[in-house]
Design a protein around this motif. Sequence first.
Motif, PDB file in Angstrom:
ATOM      1  N   SER A  13       0.846  -1.187   0.000  1.00  8.43           N
ATOM      2  CA  SER A  13       0.000   0.000   0.000  1.00  8.43           C
ATOM      3  C   SER A  13       0.885   1.242   0.000  1.00  8.43           C
ATOM      4  O   SER A  13       1.788   1.361   0.831  1.00  8.43           O
ATOM      5  CB  SER A  13      -0.889   0.004   1.251  1.00  8.43           C
ATOM      6  N   PRO A  14       0.647   2.175  -0.915  1.00 10.10           N
ATOM      7  CA  PRO A  14       1.455   3.396  -0.927  1.00 10.10           C
ATOM      8  C   PRO A  14       1.172   4.297   0.274  1.00 10.10           C
ATOM      9  O   PRO A  14       1.956   5.178   0.593  1.00 10.10           O
ATOM     10  CB  PRO A  14       1.068   4.086  -2.234  1.00 10.10           C
ATOM     11  N   VAL A  15       0.059   4.053   0.982  1.00  7.84           N
ATOM     12  CA  VAL A  15      -0.305   4.896   2.120  1.00  7.84           C
ATOM     13  C   VAL A  15       0.345   4.407   3.408  1.00  7.84           C
ATOM     14  O   VAL A  15       1.009   5.162   4.101  1.00  7.84           O
ATOM     15  CB  VAL A  15      -1.846   4.952   2.293  1.00  7.84           C
ATOM     16  N   ASP A  16       0.146   3.124   3.755  1.00  2.05           N
ATOM     17  CA  ASP A  16       0.663   2.643   5.042  1.00  2.05           C
ATOM     18  C   ASP A  16       1.670   1.495   4.926  1.00  2.05           C
ATOM     19  O   ASP A  16       2.150   0.985   5.927  1.00  2.05           O
ATOM     20  CB  ASP A  16      -0.475   2.244   5.971  1.00  2.05           C
ATOM     21  N   GLY A  17       2.009   1.072   3.705  1.00  2.00           N
ATOM     22  CA  GLY A  17       3.031   0.056   3.509  1.00  2.00           C
ATOM     23  C   GLY A  17       2.602  -1.384   3.741  1.00  2.00           C
ATOM     24  O   GLY A  17       3.412  -2.293   3.623  1.00  2.00           O
ATOM     25  N   ARG A  18       1.344  -1.616   4.089  1.00  2.00           N
ATOM     26  CA  ARG A  18       0.881  -2.994   4.280  1.00  2.00           C
ATOM     27  C   ARG A  18       0.845  -3.727   2.950  1.00  2.00           C
ATOM     28  O   ARG A  18       0.635  -3.129   1.901  1.00  2.00           O
ATOM     29  CB  ARG A  18      -0.522  -3.012   4.892  1.00  2.00           C
ATOM     30  N   VAL A  19       1.019  -5.057   3.030  1.00  2.43           N
ATOM     31  CA  VAL A  19       0.985  -5.878   1.823  1.00  2.43           C
ATOM     32  C   VAL A  19      -0.470  -6.104   1.412  1.00  2.43           C
ATOM     33  O   VAL A  19      -1.319  -6.461   2.237  1.00  2.43           O
ATOM     34  CB  VAL A  19       1.682  -7.237   2.061  1.00  2.43           C
ATOM     35  N   ILE A  20      -0.765  -5.880   0.143  1.00  3.69           N
ATOM     36  CA  ILE A  20      -2.099  -6.092  -0.423  1.00  3.69           C
ATOM     37  C   ILE A  20      -2.010  -7.341  -1.291  1.00  3.69           C
ATOM     38  O   ILE A  20      -1.233  -7.388  -2.240  1.00  3.69           O
ATOM     39  CB  ILE A  20      -2.542  -4.881  -1.276  1.00  3.69           C
ATOM     40  N   ASN A  21      -2.803  -8.366  -0.946  1.00  2.00           N
ATOM     41  CA  ASN A  21      -2.750  -9.659  -1.640  1.00  2.00           C
ATOM     42  C   ASN A  21      -3.945  -9.939  -2.541  1.00  2.00           C
ATOM     43  O   ASN A  21      -3.911 -10.866  -3.328  1.00  2.00           O
ATOM     44  CB  ASN A  21      -2.685 -10.805  -0.622  1.00  2.00           C
ATOM     45  N   SER A  22      -5.027  -9.192  -2.375  1.00  2.12           N
ATOM     46  CA  SER A  22      -6.253  -9.534  -3.095  1.00  2.12           C
ATOM     47  C   SER A  22      -7.106  -8.294  -3.311  1.00  2.12           C
ATOM     48  O   SER A  22      -6.836  -7.227  -2.754  1.00  2.12           O
ATOM     49  CB  SER A  22      -7.054 -10.563  -2.302  1.00  2.12           C
ATOM     50  N   ARG A  23      -8.154  -8.457  -4.095  1.00  2.00           N
ATOM     51  CA  ARG A  23      -9.085  -7.345  -4.330  1.00  2.00           C
ATOM     52  C   ARG A  23      -9.766  -6.916  -3.034  1.00  2.00           C
ATOM     53  O   ARG A  23      -9.991  -5.731  -2.810  1.00  2.00           O
ATOM     54  CB  ARG A  23     -10.122  -7.738  -5.380  1.00  2.00           C
ATOM     55  N   SER A  24     -10.097  -7.882  -2.179  1.00  2.00           N
ATOM     56  CA  SER A  24     -10.740  -7.534  -0.904  1.00  2.00           C
ATOM     57  C   SER A  24      -9.758  -6.774  -0.010  1.00  2.00           C
ATOM     58  O   SER A  24     -10.154  -5.828   0.681  1.00  2.00           O
ATOM     59  CB  SER A  24     -11.298  -8.770  -0.201  1.00  2.00           C
ATOM     60  N   ASP A  25      -8.462  -7.161  -0.018  1.00  2.00           N
ATOM     61  CA  ASP A  25      -7.456  -6.398   0.728  1.00  2.00           C
ATOM     62  C   ASP A  25      -7.384  -4.968   0.199  1.00  2.00           C
ATOM     63  O   ASP A  25      -7.248  -4.020   0.966  1.00  2.00           O
ATOM     64  CB  ASP A  25      -6.068  -7.035   0.587  1.00  2.00           C
ATOM     65  N   ARG A  26      -7.468  -4.809  -1.117  1.00  2.08           N
ATOM     66  CA  ARG A  26      -7.407  -3.479  -1.731  1.00  2.08           C
ATOM     67  C   ARG A  26      -8.587  -2.621  -1.286  1.00  2.08           C
ATOM     68  O   ARG A  26      -8.418  -1.466  -0.901  1.00  2.08           O
ATOM     69  CB  ARG A  26      -7.385  -3.597  -3.250  1.00  2.08           C
ATOM     70  N   ARG A  27      -9.798  -3.213  -1.323  1.00  3.84           N
ATOM     71  CA  ARG A  27     -10.987  -2.468  -0.864  1.00  3.84           C
ATOM     72  C   ARG A  27     -10.838  -2.054   0.596  1.00  3.84           C
ATOM     73  O   ARG A  27     -11.133  -0.914   0.965  1.00  3.84           O
ATOM     74  CB  ARG A  27     -12.247  -3.311  -1.048  1.00  3.84           C
ATOM     75  N   ASP A  28     -10.356  -2.991   1.442  1.00  3.75           N
ATOM     76  CA  ASP A  28     -10.156  -2.689   2.866  1.00  3.75           C
ATOM     77  C   ASP A  28      -9.115  -1.590   3.053  1.00  3.75           C
ATOM     78  O   ASP A  28      -9.287  -0.700   3.890  1.00  3.75           O
ATOM     79  CB  ASP A  28      -9.721  -3.943   3.629  1.00  3.75           C
ATOM     80  N   ASP A  29      -8.027  -1.642   2.285  1.00  2.69           N
ATOM     81  CA  ASP A  29      -6.968  -0.634   2.373  1.00  2.69           C
ATOM     82  C   ASP A  29      -7.503   0.746   1.993  1.00  2.69           C
ATOM     83  O   ASP A  29      -7.237   1.729   2.675  1.00  2.69           O
ATOM     84  CB  ASP A  29      -5.806  -1.027   1.461  1.00  2.69           C
ATOM     85  N   LEU A  30      -8.259   0.809   0.903  1.00  2.00           N
ATOM     86  CA  LEU A  30      -8.838   2.094   0.483  1.00  2.00           C
ATOM     87  C   LEU A  30      -9.752   2.650   1.568  1.00  2.00           C
ATOM     88  O   LEU A  30      -9.674   3.830   1.918  1.00  2.00           O
ATOM     89  CB  LEU A  30      -9.611   1.930  -0.826  1.00  2.00           C
ATOM     90  N   LYS A  31     -10.603   1.801   2.127  1.00  2.00           N
ATOM     91  CA  LYS A  31     -11.552   2.229   3.166  1.00  2.00           C
ATOM     92  C   LYS A  31     -10.810   2.658   4.432  1.00  2.00           C
ATOM     93  O   LYS A  31     -11.095   3.709   5.003  1.00  2.00           O
ATOM     94  CB  LYS A  31     -12.525   1.092   3.478  1.00  2.00           C
ATOM     95  N   ARG A  32      -9.846   1.854   4.879  1.00  2.00           N
ATOM     96  CA  ARG A  32      -9.088   2.117   6.105  1.00  2.00           C
ATOM     97  C   ARG A  32      -8.359   3.458   6.030  1.00  2.00           C
ATOM     98  O   ARG A  32      -8.253   4.177   7.016  1.00  2.00           O
ATOM     99  CB  ARG A  32      -8.088   0.978   6.331  1.00  2.00           C
TER     100      ARG A  32
END
Length: 94
Positions: A40-59
Amino acid sequence: MRKNGVMVDKATGQPMLSKEDMERPVAVPFIISDIPEYRSPVDGRVINSRSDRRDDLKRNGCVEYEPSMSPTKGKIRNKAFAAKRGLQVSEEFR
């Protein structure tokens, strides 16, 4: 079983047709592959899936980018920005 993008009967090899419309092939599911892993360019967490991406955007209070959201509709108007990145200013901003 699929043959040439159409579901076929295993025993006969004949195309399987819809009950409602005996000329139309049976609808088959469309599967979209998952996205490649990235940080993630925002917090550096690893994004593995589309659901992770949606959660990252929301978070992080972010939304999917769409040029229509931009006041310039994705067009470049700043000459210094364009020059630094080897881009050209859009026609209407020259």
